[in-house]
Design an enzyme around this catalytic site. Structure first.
Site, short mmCIF file in Angstrom:
data_model
loop_
_atom_site.label_atom_id
_atom_site.label_comp_id
_atom_site.label_asym_id
_atom_site.label_seq_id
_atom_site.Cartn_x
_atom_site.Cartn_y
_atom_site.Cartn_z
N GLU A 199 -3.34 -5.11 8.77
CA GLU A 199 -2.25 -6.10 8.85
C GLU A 199 -2.11 -6.66 10.27
O GLU A 199 -1.84 -7.85 10.45
CB GLU A 199 -0.94 -5.46 8.38
CG GLU A 199 -0.95 -5.17 6.88
CD GLU A 199 0.25 -4.34 6.44
OE1 GLU A 199 0.38 -3.18 6.89
OE2 GLU A 199 1.06 -4.86 5.65
N GLY A 252 -1.55 -0.75 8.26
CA GLY A 252 -0.96 -1.55 9.33
C GLY A 252 -1.98 -2.08 10.32
O GLY A 252 -1.73 -3.06 11.01
N ALA A 310 -0.04 2.51 9.87
CA ALA A 310 1.24 3.00 10.37
C ALA A 310 1.15 4.52 10.44
O ALA A 310 0.33 5.13 9.75
CB ALA A 310 2.35 2.58 9.41
N1 COA Z 1 -1.01 8.13 10.60
C1 COA Z 1 -0.91 9.27 11.28
N2 COA Z 1 -1.97 9.96 11.72
C2 COA Z 1 -3.19 9.47 11.44
C3 COA Z 1 -3.37 8.30 10.72
C4 COA Z 1 -2.21 7.60 10.28
N3 COA Z 1 -2.28 6.44 9.62
N4 COA Z 1 -4.69 8.08 10.57
C5 COA Z 1 -5.31 9.07 11.21
N5 COA Z 1 -4.42 9.94 11.73
C6 COA Z 1 -4.66 11.16 12.48
C7 COA Z 1 -5.11 12.30 11.59
O1 COA Z 1 -3.98 12.93 10.99
C8 COA Z 1 -5.81 13.18 12.58
O2 COA Z 1 -4.86 13.87 13.35
P1 COA Z 1 -5.05 15.46 13.66
O3 COA Z 1 -6.34 15.52 14.44
O4 COA Z 1 -3.85 15.81 14.47
O5 COA Z 1 -5.15 16.13 12.33
C9 COA Z 1 -6.48 12.18 13.51
O6 COA Z 1 -5.76 10.96 13.36
C10 COA Z 1 -7.93 11.91 13.17
O7 COA Z 1 -8.01 11.51 11.82
P2 COA Z 1 -8.93 12.22 10.73
O8 COA Z 1 -8.32 11.96 9.39
O9 COA Z 1 -9.19 13.64 11.12
O10 COA Z 1 -10.30 11.39 10.91
P3 COA Z 1 -11.44 11.16 9.81
O11 COA Z 1 -12.58 10.58 10.54
O12 COA Z 1 -11.66 12.38 9.01
O13 COA Z 1 -10.82 10.06 8.81
C11 COA Z 1 -9.64 8.02 8.26
C12 COA Z 1 -10.54 8.75 9.27
C13 COA Z 1 -9.25 6.69 8.88
C14 COA Z 1 -10.43 7.76 6.96
C15 COA Z 1 -8.39 8.88 7.94
O14 COA Z 1 -7.82 9.28 9.16
C16 COA Z 1 -7.34 8.19 7.12
O15 COA Z 1 -7.50 8.02 5.92
N6 COA Z 1 -6.22 7.79 7.77
C17 COA Z 1 -5.08 7.20 7.08
C18 COA Z 1 -5.37 5.79 6.67
C19 COA Z 1 -4.18 5.22 5.92
O16 COA Z 1 -3.83 5.63 4.84
N7 COA Z 1 -3.57 4.19 6.54
C20 COA Z 1 -2.46 3.51 5.94
C21 COA Z 1 -1.18 4.08 6.38
S1 COA Z 1 0.17 3.18 5.69
#
Ligand code: COA
Length: 259
Positions: A114, A111, A65
């Site tokens: 999910e 999400g 999400a």
């Molecule tokens: N919601 C909002 N934005 C998200 C997102 C999320 N769930 N997951 C990734 N993004 C965004 C990042 O903020 C980033 O945006 P920016 O470039 O404007 O800063 C972009 O997507 C790329 O993500 P980034 O974190 O830079 O990539 P990464 O390769 O370093 O890491 C993940 C990848 C998937 C490990 C990391 O993005 C992450 O942990 N995301 C959240 C996962 C999460 O907690 N999901 C459950 C949500 S309830």
């Protein structure tokens, strides 16, 4: 018509691609609205016989999400977010009488995991990663993860994954039964199309009953066996049952009309 998803329909199969690759296809309000409409179309449009859900880009299916929308929410807002998503997207995918398969092409977190689990089954590319990391945010899964992950991989492993917020790769997901196949990234959609192609040669009303009854088993409905008897009987009233049995006896391929 859509701003955040791409839909492409061919040979009766609708491919729904969540298209915010710069945000790893995170599910914001707008994506949920559009997914709800696409899923409604799958239910109601007779020309759509099956669907594939996937994510745009090489990195993510859906990374969860959209966390940027969380800071504005209070308790009631959080409850409504989960309720709307579950009612209008996730539950409707799970209960769709037409097959819906997740083609998991990268991160499927929160999400995203999910969404994949709401689909009838999952095929993963070799770079797919799965997890429910909500505890890192002070949350739990809200789009069905506590229930569907437990149904799919069992209580102990589901507890561990949701308590640790750990992320598993495609091989581990396959080992746990979370995904049915692993493919090379380029073969992901072709593999799902191949599986759906096979399913689409079967009797559609019977497929719908499989979805209904297997979903009852997954939630441990104590009347599941009784409901199977009723559904089995109902299918004897269909033209497709007569066609299927006759075709077998005549040693020819059945042609099902979905009636
Ligand atoms: N919601 C909002 N934005 C998200 C997102 C999320 N769930 N997951 C990734 N993004 C965004 C990042 O903020 C980033 O945006 P920016 O470039 O404007 O800063 C972009 O997507 C790329 O993500 P980034 O974190 O830079 O990539 P990464 O390769 O370093 O890491 C993940 C990848 C998937 C490990 C990391 O993005 C992450 O942990 N995301 C959240 C996962 C999460 O907690 N999901 C459950 C949500 S309830």
């Amino acid at each position: 018509m859509y701003q955040n998803i791409i839909t492409d329909q061919s040979n009766g199969i609708l491919v729904v691609t969540i298209n915010r690759p710069e945000k790893l296809n995170a599910l914001n309000k707008a994506v949920i609205e559009e997914l709800a409409e696409a899923v409604y179309q799958v239910h109601t449009n007779d020309e759509i016989r099956a669907a594939i859900i996937t994510g745009a880009g090489a990195k993510a299916f859906v990374a969860g999400a959209d966390i940027s929308e969380f800071t504005q929410l209070d308790g009631e807002g959080g409850r409504k977010l989960a309720k709307k998503g579950q009612d209008e997207v996730f539950d409707r995918i799970e209960n769709c009488p037409k097959p819906i398969v997740a083609a998991v092409n990268g991160f499927a977190l929160g999400g995203g995991c999910e969404l994949a689990m709401a689909c009838h089954f999952r095929v993963a590319s070799s770079n797919a990663k799965f997890g429910q990391p909500e505890v890192n945010l002070g949350l739990i899964p809200g789009y069905g993860g506590t229930q569907r992950l437990t149904q799919l991989i069992g209580k102990g492993k589901a507890m561990e994954l949701m308590m640790t917020g750990g992320i598993i790769d495609a091989e581990e997901a396959y080992r746990l039964g979370l995904v049915n196949y692993i493919t090379e990234p380029a073969n992901l959609i072709p593999k799902v199309r191949e599986l759906l192609g096979l399913i689409l040669t079967k009797a559609p009303l019977a497929i719908g009953k499989v979805v209904e009854l297997v979903n009852l088993a997954a939630i441990g409905d104590p009347e599941g066996l009784e409901k199977e008897i009723v559904a089995f009987g109902e299918l004897f009233n269909t033209e497709d049952m007569k066609e299927g049995a006759t075709a077998f006896l005549e040693k020819r391929k059945a042609i099902f009309a979905g009636k």
